[in-house]
Design an enzyme around this catalytic site. Structure first.
Site, PDB file in Angstrom:
ATOM      1  N   ASN A  68      39.073  57.584  57.436  1.00 36.30           N
ATOM      2  CA  ASN A  68      37.749  57.609  56.815  1.00 36.30           C
ATOM      3  C   ASN A  68      37.740  56.630  55.634  1.00 36.30           C
ATOM      4  OD1 ASN A  68      35.163  59.108  56.494  1.00 36.30           O
ATOM      5  ND2 ASN A  68      36.059  59.863  54.566  1.00 36.30           N
ATOM      6  N   GLU A  72      29.754  60.894  55.107  1.00 39.44           N
ATOM      7  CA  GLU A  72      29.456  61.307  53.726  1.00 39.44           C
ATOM      8  C   GLU A  72      28.145  60.694  53.242  1.00 39.44           C
ATOM      9  OE1 GLU A  72      32.827  60.689  51.078  1.00 39.44           O
ATOM     10  OE2 GLU A  72      34.251  61.176  52.660  1.00 39.44           O
ATOM     11  N   HIS A 123      28.129  56.078  51.516  1.00 38.40           N
ATOM     12  CA  HIS A 123      27.550  56.325  50.189  1.00 38.40           C
ATOM     13  C   HIS A 123      26.759  55.068  49.821  1.00 38.40           C
ATOM     14  CE1 HIS A 123      29.732  60.025  49.563  1.00 38.40           C
ATOM     15  NE2 HIS A 123      30.845  59.438  49.891  1.00 38.40           N
ATOM     16  N   ASP A 163      24.903  59.609  51.609  1.00 37.80           N
ATOM     17  CA  ASP A 163      23.884  59.803  50.579  1.00 37.80           C
ATOM     18  C   ASP A 163      23.345  58.436  50.187  1.00 37.80           C
ATOM     19  OD1 ASP A 163      26.036  59.021  48.869  1.00 37.80           O
ATOM     20  OD2 ASP A 163      26.369  61.085  48.198  1.00 37.80           O
ATOM     21  N   GLU A 181      40.373  56.650  52.810  1.00 42.22           N
ATOM     22  CA  GLU A 181      40.237  55.471  51.949  1.00 42.22           C
ATOM     23  C   GLU A 181      41.528  54.667  51.836  1.00 42.22           C
ATOM     24  OE1 GLU A 181      38.359  56.838  48.329  1.00 42.22           O
ATOM     25  OE2 GLU A 181      36.520  57.362  49.402  1.00 42.22           O
TER      26      GLU A 181
HETATM   27  C1  XIL Z   1      34.121  63.716  45.874  1.00 45.76           C
HETATM   28  C2  XIL Z   1      33.519  65.105  45.676  1.00 45.76           C
HETATM   29  O1  XIL Z   1      32.203  65.093  46.152  1.00 45.76           O
HETATM   30  C3  XIL Z   1      33.552  65.485  44.209  1.00 45.76           C
HETATM   31  O2  XIL Z   1      33.141  66.834  44.036  1.00 45.76           O
HETATM   32  C4  XIL Z   1      34.954  65.295  43.649  1.00 45.76           C
HETATM   33  O3  XIL Z   1      34.940  65.543  42.269  1.00 45.76           O
HETATM   34  C5  XIL Z   1      35.473  63.909  43.924  1.00 45.76           C
HETATM   35  O4  XIL Z   1      35.425  63.654  45.316  1.00 45.76           O
HETATM   36  N1  XIL Z   1      34.848  59.774  49.039  1.00 45.76           N
HETATM   37  C6  XIL Z   1      35.454  60.884  49.594  1.00 45.76           C
HETATM   38  C7  XIL Z   1      35.163  62.232  49.055  1.00 45.76           C
HETATM   39  O5  XIL Z   1      36.148  60.739  50.613  1.00 45.76           O
HETATM   40  O6  XIL Z   1      36.267  63.087  49.134  1.00 45.76           O
HETATM   41  C8  XIL Z   1      34.651  62.171  47.635  1.00 45.76           C
HETATM   42  O7  XIL Z   1      34.229  63.483  47.262  1.00 45.76           O
HETATM   43  C9  XIL Z   1      33.525  61.174  47.506  1.00 45.76           C
HETATM   44  C10 XIL Z   1      34.006  59.783  47.873  1.00 45.76           C
END
Ligand code: XIL
Length: 357
Positions: free
Chosen positions: A212, A276, A248, A278, A171
């Site tokens: 990422n 990631e 996400h 969802d 990020e």
């Molecule tokens: C999130 C985890 O899923 C949680 O359990 C934690 O509390 C916070 O981080 N982007 C990312 C991940 O790159 O590392 C994050 O994961 C979600 C957003």
């Protein structure tokens, strides 16, 4: 007496059928469990490989693995999942909570599980502005000290977890395409990205090194900024192998330019992955929302299927039971392809269809 038994069994059966199937459909507009379930018998990782991908995978975290045997058993089925990502176990606060004191216990558990199951590991992540211990974020380290602290962290963690795909930098961008403010950017400047990637390559020449981020999945200023960064890194000989598209998503809002954006990234000479995934909905769940979610999962997976250098798709937990979404986005949830009772949802059919497209 015998007739009575038969009769009473028949009545019980009738009552069960009525309760299970008829009542929920007739009354309140709620649906049966059957209507919410996936129908596909194909296996998601098998389907990914048949589509030429390396894996279909899931994020996982230690508390769930330790406490929930059903969860662990499904995750360990390598016809379903060919890859694991540690949700938290390899982040800085977990691996170097005190300066120079490294704890690999939780990450080692996940790596051992992946090895036992024949699953690929994606390491996540070494350099990010979040989930930092305060000795890093509030240290007031000067430029030279923070460079050496960061290089030591990257090389120790990636040196420990060799042979993986790694989200080295996580990020790095704001939504407007400028570099995000974090202790590394503020102290070291933009070259923190170069230095992190170089330290990663030196620690493990065989690891695949990724940057990422989120909101880079469709065309826009942030995706352009990522493309510009990666082409600049490549032109200067800084090691970079892949771009992770977090994905996400909000239900019904999958970028229509997802495949085109993947192609724009891979044209730079790097691979991409959906890292990631969802797709969250505003609760409560309905049949219509689940159907839209199925379509959305299919569209994401089919974009990856269509792009040769999209290597795989990872969901950020496979089950709604352990999703990060409800605690992060108020009123939203049910973002994963398995429900909280480990039943496959229509979204799972979308994944299978996406790999078959
Ligand atoms: C999130 C985890 O899923 C949680 O359990 C934690 O509390 C916070 O981080 N982007 C990312 C991940 O790159 O590392 C994050 O994961 C979600 C957003």
């Amino acid at each position: 007496m015998k007739a009575f038994v038969v009769h009473s069994t028949f009545v019980s059966l009738l009552a069960w059928i009525t309760l299970t199937f008829a009542l929920p459909q007739a009354g309140s507009g709620t649906v049966t469990a059957k209507a919410r379930a996936a129908t596909s018998t194909a296996r998601s990782n098998t389907a990914a490989k048949a589509a030429g991908k390396l894996y279909f995978g899931s994020a996982t975290d230690n508390p769930f693995l330790d406490e929930d045997a059903t969860y662990k058993a499904i995750l360990s089925d390598n016809t379903l999942f060919g890859q694991l990502s540690p949700e938290n176990a390899m982040k800085w606060d977990a691996t170097e909570p005190e300066q120079g004191v490294f704890t690999f216990t939780n990450g080692d558990v996940i790596v051992a599980l992946a090895q036992a199951n024949g699953q690929i590991m994606r390491g996540h992540n070494t350099v990010w502005g979040s989930q930092l211990p305060s000795w890093v974020s509030d240290s007031g380290f000067d430029n030279a000290t923070l460079i050496s602290v960061m290089q030591n962290h990257v090389s120790t963690v990636i040196g420990h977890y060799k042979g993986q795909i790694w989200d080295v930098v996580n990020e790095p961008f704001n939504d407007d395409g400028t570099l995000a403010s974090n202790v590394f950017f503020e102290t070291i400047g933009p070259t923190y990205i170069d230095l992190a990637l170089q330290a990663a390559r030196a620690a493990d020449p065989d690891a695949k090194l990724y940057i990422n981020d989120f909101n880079i999945e469709g065309e826009g200023v942030k995706a352009t900024a990522m493309a510009n960064l990666v082409s600049d890194l490549k032109s200067r000989g800084i090691p970079i192998d892949g771009i992770g598209l977090e994905s996400h998503f909000i239900l019904g809002e999958i970028p229509t330019t997802l495949q085109a954006q993947m192609e724009a990234f891979t044209a730079l000479g790097v691979e991409v992955a959906v890292t990631e995934l969802d797709i969250r909905m505003t609760l409560p769940e309905t049949d219509a929302l689940l159907a839209q979610q199925q379509t959305d999962f299919q569209n994401v997976v089919s974009a990856c299927t269509a792009v040769a250098d999209c290597v795989g798709v990872t969901v950020w937990e496979y089950t709604d039971k352990y999703s990060w979404v409800p605690s992060t986005f108020a009123g939203q949830g049910d973002a994963d392809p398995w429900d909280e009772n480990f039943e496959m949802k229509p979204a799972y059919d979308g994944i299978i269809a996406g790999f078959s497209s």
